[in-house]
Design a protein around this motif. Structure first.
Motif, PDB file in Angstrom:
ATOM      1  N   LEU A   1       3.723   0.815   2.311  1.00  0.00           N
ATOM      2  CA  LEU A   1       3.888  -0.064   3.607  1.00  0.00           C
ATOM      3  C   LEU A   1       3.716  -1.369   2.658  1.00  0.00           C
TER       4      LEU A   1
ATOM      5  N   ARG B   1       0.839  -1.212  -0.015  1.00  0.00           N
ATOM      6  CA  ARG B   1      -0.032  -0.013  -0.128  1.00  0.00           C
ATOM      7  C   ARG B   1       0.885   1.249   0.030  1.00  0.00           C
TER       8      ARG B   1
ATOM      9  N   SER C   1      -4.389   5.353   2.922  1.00  0.00           N
ATOM     10  CA  SER C   1      -3.554   4.765   2.000  1.00  0.00           C
ATOM     11  C   SER C   1      -4.317   4.050   1.158  1.00  0.00           C
TER      12      SER C   1
ATOM     13  N   ASP D   1      -2.695  -1.632   6.430  1.00  0.00           N
ATOM     14  CA  ASP D   1      -2.681  -0.211   7.145  1.00  0.00           C
ATOM     15  C   ASP D   1      -3.730  -0.354   8.453  1.00  0.00           C
TER      16      ASP D   1
ATOM     17  N   SER E   1      -3.815   2.301  10.567  1.00  0.00           N
ATOM     18  CA  SER E   1      -4.046   3.479  11.256  1.00  0.00           C
ATOM     19  C   SER E   1      -5.505   3.931  11.388  1.00  0.00           C
TER      20      SER E   1
ATOM     21  N   ARG F   1       0.847   5.116   1.634  1.00  0.00           N
ATOM     22  CA  ARG F   1      -0.162   5.948   2.496  1.00  0.00           C
ATOM     23  C   ARG F   1       0.508   7.371   2.417  1.00  0.00           C
TER      24      ARG F   1
END
Lengths: 130, 403
Positions: free
Chosen positions: B255, B183, B203, B259, B261, B185
């Protein structure tokens, strides 16, 4: 329509033949003031002391009417997820205030119902200036 | 206080200072009010040109700004002027950016991390433009029934612009994507006010990041990105909701896994399968690509039309993640009339539609327009209700009275 417009993937990107160089100048703006226009009801000081640094009254006063439990969850979310430094003693006052504000708003909306055109969701482009 | 972060003490001090001036919102901002037709209210909002670089906009929040376009903006053309594009910030952003000082850090799973100037970004590859709709994931949230909390948008948290920049993949190539990249981001200059709160970072999967039309953009309708729209650079992901179009781009991070986050793993998510408002535990998926939508812009709910005369209805439609295929006028008693489509500005742009009703014989109750895209996605008859009010695309209906 005489034919269905099934579009083949159209040319997506327009490339610049003579790529003009992008130029970047500094940017600066001044935003309007954010006045603390909160109704004078019990708990207002707790809201000002704990909420308004991050929340415009413009947002707080525009929420749909929800339950006390939902407001408790909202305050908890602000503390747990968004790390808002809320004084624990102020939490019940904040919740009381939002519940009271919404009760007052609901009463005012009732008074306005007669001039609502409709409760239907839909484009309202023609209603500017009401 | 550290780096602009807030402590409780500064929160109170700041609020107290502002309270001394305490002008009334309505007096300060509102030229007049607009009714968004939100079921149960509160429904009236200030409509004002008070924000820098903006024309008359509906004020949903003053700080950080949340500004909505009145539907009248969409009556003509398919391009939304910069001064009428909706504005949405999750956290406060800087109000001043020095171009020469701005850097975009490209790091994470890359061969060599780099920090790029704006000129280095602009020379990273071919300059390309794409016409694409920028729509908030929560557009139309305020029309949810039952209502849900959050920004109470009508349907004006959308707009269509020509975005110009370089391809994201060309910027990534400056650092060299490492093996195992999953990914990409993005983070901007907007940061939380409180310590420990999640930064607004988003992302996209690698295959989306490498698309030819996913841009690091500096141009909006042939002008520099206005600061409220993400100066100096923003990500553009045509067909995806604007939550991924990170503004004031400062960090690109590759990444190698999922993700976790907050704004990807916990927020901006919708039920994996339809739910009722009473359901509490359900699986969710990240909101990503946009579904088709269509709007009548020539008339508003409750308008009066001439009985016995022909009626021309017009509006805009979008295919979402794929090109628009068709638009039909639909109504009660099986009313269904295909609409003709205007010029095609590309698969991710608005497209105008028009239909003529030969003779108005009575009230036109609960009419709407229904868009379908080339992937076969069609607007539904009823709202796919979700607790965050995301991705509204139910057929929007109005009633016209014949006289």
């Amino acid at each position: 329509m005489k034919r269905l417009a099934f579009i083949l993937p159209a040319l997506l990107l327009a490339s610049c033949d003579s790529a003009p160089q992008a130029t970047f100048a500094d940017a600066s703006i001044t935003l309007p003031d954010d006045p603390l226009d909160l109704p004078d009801l019990p708990g207002r000081d707790a809201v000002i002391g704990n909420c308004t640094a991050c929340h415009s009254p413009s947002t707080m006063l525009q929420q749909p009417k929800v339950s006390r439990e939902k407001w408790e969850k909202q305050v908890a979310k602000m503390i747990e997820i968004y790390k808002a430094p809320v004084d624990p003693a102020a939490i019940p006052q904040i919740v009381d205030y939002m519940v009271a504000v919404q009760a007052e708003q609901a009463a005012a909306e009732q008074g306005n119902v007669s001039r609502e055109t409709s409760g239907q969701a839909g484009p309202k482009g023609g209603l500017e200036g009401v | 206080m550290d780096g602009g972060k807030l402590t409780r003490r500064t929160l109170i001090a700041g609020a107290g200072g502002a309270a001394l001036t305490a002008p009334v919102l309505g007096q300060k901002l509102a030229g007049h009010l607009i009714d968004l037709g939100l079921p149960g209210g509160p429904s009236l909002r200030p409509l004002t040109p008070a924000f820098p670089g903006k024309g008359e906009m509906i004020v949903q929040r003053i700080r950080p700004p949340l500004l909505e376009a009145p539907m009248s903006v969409f009556r003509e053309g398919v391009i939304t002027p910069n001064d009428r594009m909706f504005v949405r910030w999750n956290w406060d952003m800087p109000t001043s950016v020095k171009a020469a000082d701005h850097r975009v850090a490209v790091g994470g799973a890359v061969k060599h991390a780099v920090s790029l100037t704006l000129d280095e970004i602009a020379s990273a590859g071919e300059h390309v433009s794409v016409v694409a709709i920028n729509q908030c994931a929560g557009n139309g949230r305020g029309l949810s029934d039952p209502r849900v909390t959050g920004t109470q948008w009508g349907n004006g948290a959308m707009g269509c612009a020509k975005w110009t920049g370089v391809r994201l993949k060309d910027v990534l190539a400056k650092a060299g994507v490492a093996d195992g990249a999953a990914r990409v981001r993005f983070a901007g200059l907007d940061v939380p006010l409180t310590d420990g709160a999640p930064q607004f970072i988003k992302s996209i999967p690698m295959d989306i990041a490498m698309r030819d039309d996913v841009l690091v953009a500096w141009g909006m309708n042939d002008e520099p990105l206005p600061l409220l729209h993400g100066f100096p650079l923003r990500i553009v992901v045509p067909g995806w909701f604007s939550t991924y179009w990170v503004k004031m781009l400062a960090t690109i991070e590759v990444l190698t896994g999922e993700d976790d986050s907050y704004y990807v793993a916990k927020s901006y998510r919708v039920p994996a399968a339809p739910i009722t408002p009473d359901e509490k535990d359900f699986e969710t998926v990240a909101i990503t690509a946009m579904p088709p939508r269509a709007f009548i812009t020539s008339h508003a709910d409750g308008d009066v039309v001439a009985k016995g005369k022909p009626l021309v209805l017009e509006g805009i439609a979008m295919g979402g993640e794929a090109a628009l295929a068709k638009v039909d006028l639909v109504g009660e008693r099986g009313l269904e009339i295909p609409c003709s489509l205007g010029p095609d500005e590309g698969p991710f742009a608005f497209r105008r539609w028009q239909v003529t009703i030969p003779e108005v014989t009575g009230n036109l109750a609960q009419i709407g327009v229904r868009a379908a895209n080339v992937n076969g996605a069609v607007q539904p008859e009823s709202l796919a209700w979700n607790p965050s009010g995301y991705a509204r695309n139910v057929i929007e209906r109005i009633t016209l009275r014949a006289q």
